[in-house]
Write a protein that holds these residues in place. Structure first.
Motif, PDB file in Angstrom:
ATOM      1  N   UNK A 280       9.880  15.002   1.679  1.00 42.42           N
ATOM      2  CA  UNK A 280       9.518  13.628   1.359  1.00 42.42           C
ATOM      3  C   UNK A 280       9.932  12.629   2.418  1.00 42.42           C
ATOM      4  N   UNK A 281      10.891  13.005   3.262  1.00 42.33           N
ATOM      5  CA  UNK A 281      11.427  12.055   4.233  1.00 42.33           C
ATOM      6  C   UNK A 281      10.423  11.641   5.300  1.00 42.33           C
ATOM      7  N   UNK A 282       9.339  12.380   5.442  1.00 36.98           N
ATOM      8  CA  UNK A 282       8.346  12.021   6.451  1.00 36.98           C
ATOM      9  C   UNK A 282       7.166  11.249   5.871  1.00 36.98           C
ATOM     10  N   UNK A 283       7.084  11.156   4.543  1.00 42.69           N
ATOM     11  CA  UNK A 283       5.904  10.554   3.915  1.00 42.69           C
ATOM     12  C   UNK A 283       5.787   9.064   4.214  1.00 42.69           C
ATOM     13  N   UNK A 284       6.839   8.310   3.926  1.00 49.86           N
ATOM     14  CA  UNK A 284       6.773   6.860   4.134  1.00 49.86           C
ATOM     15  C   UNK A 284       6.569   6.498   5.607  1.00 49.86           C
ATOM     16  N   UNK A 285       7.307   7.091   6.560  1.00 50.01           N
ATOM     17  CA  UNK A 285       7.035   6.755   7.967  1.00 50.01           C
ATOM     18  C   UNK A 285       5.599   7.034   8.372  1.00 50.01           C
ATOM     19  N   UNK A 286       5.035   8.142   7.895  1.00 47.08           N
ATOM     20  CA  UNK A 286       3.644   8.465   8.232  1.00 47.08           C
ATOM     21  C   UNK A 286       2.694   7.392   7.712  1.00 47.08           C
ATOM     22  N   UNK A 287       2.912   6.960   6.465  1.00 46.51           N
ATOM     23  CA  UNK A 287       2.038   5.956   5.878  1.00 46.51           C
ATOM     24  C   UNK A 287       2.201   4.602   6.564  1.00 46.51           C
ATOM     25  N   UNK A 288       3.433   4.244   6.889  1.00 50.31           N
ATOM     26  CA  UNK A 288       3.685   2.963   7.544  1.00 50.31           C
ATOM     27  C   UNK A 288       2.975   2.911   8.885  1.00 50.31           C
ATOM     28  N   UNK A 289       3.155   3.954   9.679  1.00 48.65           N
ATOM     29  CA  UNK A 289       2.541   3.995  11.007  1.00 48.65           C
ATOM     30  C   UNK A 289       1.020   4.007  10.898  1.00 48.65           C
ATOM     31  N   UNK A 290       0.487   4.771   9.957  1.00 51.77           N
ATOM     32  CA  UNK A 290      -0.969   4.843   9.791  1.00 51.77           C
ATOM     33  C   UNK A 290      -1.545   3.462   9.498  1.00 51.77           C
ATOM     34  N   UNK A 291      -0.902   2.704   8.621  1.00 55.49           N
ATOM     35  CA  UNK A 291      -1.405   1.380   8.265  1.00 55.49           C
ATOM     36  C   UNK A 291      -1.284   0.402   9.435  1.00 55.49           C
ATOM     37  N   UNK A 292      -0.182   0.491  10.184  1.00 59.69           N
ATOM     38  CA  UNK A 292      -0.032  -0.377  11.357  1.00 59.69           C
ATOM     39  C   UNK A 292      -1.113  -0.080  12.385  1.00 59.69           C
ATOM     40  N   UNK A 293      -1.419   1.199  12.594  1.00 54.74           N
ATOM     41  CA  UNK A 293      -2.457   1.576  13.547  1.00 54.74           C
ATOM     42  C   UNK A 293      -3.823   1.051  13.119  1.00 54.74           C
ATOM     43  N   UNK A 294      -4.063   1.021  11.825  1.00 57.84           N
ATOM     44  CA  UNK A 294      -5.336   0.499  11.329  1.00 57.84           C
ATOM     45  C   UNK A 294      -5.461  -0.985  11.625  1.00 57.84           C
ATOM     46  N   UNK A 295      -4.437  -1.775  11.263  1.00 61.09           N
ATOM     47  CA  UNK A 295      -4.548  -3.227  11.459  1.00 61.09           C
ATOM     48  C   UNK A 295      -4.537  -3.599  12.935  1.00 61.09           C
TER      49      UNK A 295
ATOM     50  N   UNK B  42     -11.951   5.244  10.340  1.00 65.00           N
ATOM     51  CA  UNK B  42     -12.434   6.507   9.773  1.00 65.00           C
ATOM     52  C   UNK B  42     -11.458   7.644  10.061  1.00 65.00           C
ATOM     53  N   UNK B  43     -10.883   7.647  11.258  1.00 65.06           N
ATOM     54  CA  UNK B  43      -9.930   8.690  11.621  1.00 65.06           C
ATOM     55  C   UNK B  43      -8.700   8.649  10.720  1.00 65.06           C
ATOM     56  N   UNK B  44      -8.141   7.475  10.527  1.00 66.64           N
ATOM     57  CA  UNK B  44      -6.958   7.339   9.680  1.00 66.64           C
ATOM     58  C   UNK B  44      -7.317   7.594   8.217  1.00 66.64           C
ATOM     59  N   UNK B  45      -8.535   7.218   7.802  1.00 65.64           N
ATOM     60  CA  UNK B  45      -8.976   7.500   6.436  1.00 65.64           C
ATOM     61  C   UNK B  45      -9.043   9.009   6.193  1.00 65.64           C
ATOM     62  N   UNK B  46      -9.527   9.751   7.173  1.00 61.31           N
ATOM     63  CA  UNK B  46      -9.555  11.208   7.045  1.00 61.31           C
ATOM     64  C   UNK B  46      -8.142  11.769   6.930  1.00 61.31           C
ATOM     65  N   UNK B  47      -7.241  11.187   7.693  1.00 63.21           N
ATOM     66  CA  UNK B  47      -5.845  11.601   7.621  1.00 63.21           C
ATOM     67  C   UNK B  47      -5.256  11.287   6.246  1.00 63.21           C
ATOM     68  N   UNK B  48      -5.560  10.107   5.727  1.00 63.51           N
ATOM     69  CA  UNK B  48      -5.050   9.727   4.406  1.00 63.51           C
ATOM     70  C   UNK B  48      -5.678  10.563   3.295  1.00 63.51           C
ATOM     71  N   UNK B  49      -6.909  11.012   3.499  1.00 65.76           N
ATOM     72  CA  UNK B  49      -7.526  11.935   2.542  1.00 65.76           C
ATOM     73  C   UNK B  49      -6.696  13.213   2.456  1.00 65.76           C
ATOM     74  N   UNK B  50      -6.246  13.679   3.603  1.00 67.41           N
ATOM     75  CA  UNK B  50      -5.387  14.883   3.631  1.00 67.41           C
ATOM     76  C   UNK B  50      -4.032  14.607   2.994  1.00 67.41           C
ATOM     77  N   UNK B  51      -3.449  13.447   3.298  1.00 67.92           N
ATOM     78  CA  UNK B  51      -2.171  13.099   2.684  1.00 67.92           C
ATOM     79  C   UNK B  51      -2.306  13.047   1.166  1.00 67.92           C
ATOM     80  N   UNK B  52      -3.382  12.403   0.689  1.00 72.28           N
ATOM     81  CA  UNK B  52      -3.600  12.331  -0.748  1.00 72.28           C
ATOM     82  C   UNK B  52      -3.777  13.708  -1.363  1.00 72.28           C
ATOM     83  N   UNK B  53      -4.538  14.572  -0.678  1.00 70.10           N
ATOM     84  CA  UNK B  53      -4.708  15.937  -1.165  1.00 70.10           C
ATOM     85  C   UNK B  53      -3.392  16.676  -1.250  1.00 70.10           C
TER      86      UNK B  53
END
Length: 424
Positions: free
Chosen positions: A320-335, A225-236
């Protein structure tokens, strides 16, 4: 360690990797084409942009709402069953949508129902592929590299997909882009279902009780849920950047520059993602996440004062240079934060949050751009990024791994798979 392509070669040398990586990439092209294909198809055949936009939105909402539920079923009964079922249902609902749109006298509600069903029966391919990577590379430092590779695939399909959709709809037939989407989803899903040896493990307790409860939703497990909230912000943030860039380019009398600038943003993200995945980082993942979120938020702020396309290009490259690292780390933290047998659903919730965030950001920033100009849209993007940064920083102590569960067992008739070969 030095940055290089050796880690990517090692990831793709993992036994069974190509069997799901290629079908997953093939099927995911639909994500970069569906919304635009519906817009082009409906507007060309019905001459109504309002209806076209509404149908596109309904399909997106259908996908976002159904993806976590389909992923939850996949975690219980196996991905191959869900993939084959979705392929058949998506073909039927998508075909019905095309036929209904082309037919005279069909009630409008039929178009909305079939559009929603087309979105809802599209499986969350990205979450299924990432769940496979996480199972194959558990305990390996190459997991981040695998997720970086998937991030590059996402960037690629969202760059090439719209071009392909437009070319087909304009150069072949208004319905050609949508037909291509259905072929990609259905064929890709079937091919992915054939790769049984790399499916995530199922939990014995969930398999042996037909119709029994599988427990609470993965949304309430660990950091999901925490990472989903973060991804909601990223998507926004990304939805606002898209809308703000369209307005910025129109204000500069060069509307074609919107695609160029967004391409630069994607380029910065892709390069950074490739670099991130090319080495093993010693910094804690939660720290990398909040630092990346901060750079994303602060990086877009100069667009509040920049008025030239050259300046905007530089800002977008850095932001844009921070977008992919943020997403990669977020997904790793989830799994790493949920049991292995719940990963597909946990990852699907992240996709849903991103889609909802993009929709929210596009809607709000669209109104802001109409009333106050492009800078207002960029301001909302920065605000969304700042909220994301606060969430990442405040929740950093909750982002930790969970121990493996002994109740996890291999899928019936699935051969044991070693992850040692090709991961060194």
């Amino acid at each position: 360690m030095t940055v290089g392509f050796g880690r990517y070669r090692a990831v793709l040398s993992t036994p069974g990797a190509w069997g799901f990586f290629l079908p997953g990439m093939f099927a995911r092209f639909s994500l970069g084409m569906t919304s635009l294909s519906i817009l082009l198809f409906v507007s060309a055949t019905r001459g109504d942009y309002g209806t076209a936009g509404a149908l596109s939105a309904v399909a997106a909402v259908g996908y976002a709402a159904a993806a976590p539920q389909l992923a939850r079923v996949a975690d219980r009964v196996g991905q191959h069953k869900v993939l084959l079922s979705c392929a058949a249902l998506c073909a039927v609902s998508g075909g019905a949508f095309i036929v209904s749109t082309l037919s005279d006298g069909v009630p409008l509600w039929v178009l909305f129902v079939t559009a929603a069903l087309t979105g809802a029966t599209t499986p969350s391919i990205g979450s299924m592929v990432r769940a496979r990577w996480s199972g194959l590379l558990d305990g390996s430092s190459l997991k981040g590299t695998a997720f970086a590779l998937e991030s590059l695939v996402d960037e690629f399909v969202f760059i090439v997909g719209p071009v392909l959709a437009t070319s087909l709809a304009v150069g072949v037939s208004p319905a050609a882009g949508l037909v291509c989407v259905l072929v990609l989803v259905c064929v890709g899903s079937v091919l992915l279902s054939f790769s049984r040896s790399t499916e995530p493990r199922l939990k014995a307790a969930d398999k042996t009780i037909p119709g029994g409860k599988a427990g609470k939703s993965a949304l309430f497990l660990g950091p999901v849920a925490l990472v989903a909230a973060l991804n909601l912000c990223f998507g926004g943030m990304w939805g606002s950047i898209d809308m703000g860039t369209v307005a910025f380019s129109a204000e500069g009398q060069k509307p074609f520059m919107a695609g160029v600038l967004l391409g630069i943003y994607a380029l910065g993200s892709s390069v950074a993602g490739m670099v991130y995945g090319g080495r093993d980082w010693s910094a804690p993942l939660p720290r990398i996440l909040w630092i990346s979120a901060l750079i994303m938020a602060v990086g877009i702020l100069p667009m509040l004062v920049v008025h030239t396309f050259v300046g905007a290009g530089l800002v977008f490259l850095i932001a844009g240079s921070s977008s992919a690292p943020a997403m990669i780390v977020a997904m790793v933290l989830v799994v790493d934060g949920v049991p292995a047998h719940r990963r597909t659903e946990a990852l699907a919730w992240q996709s849903t949050a991103l889609w909802l965030g993009v929709s929210l950001g596009s809607s709000v920033s669209g109104h802001l751009a109409d009333s106050r100009g492009a800078q207002a849209a960029y301001a909302f993007a920065a605000f969304s990024g700042c909220v994301g940064f606060v969430i990442a920083l405040a929740g950093r102590r909750r982002l930790g791994p969970v121990p493996a569960e002994p109740a996890d067992v291999p899928v019936t008739d699935r051969p044991a798979l070693s992850t040692e070969s090709g991961t060194r």
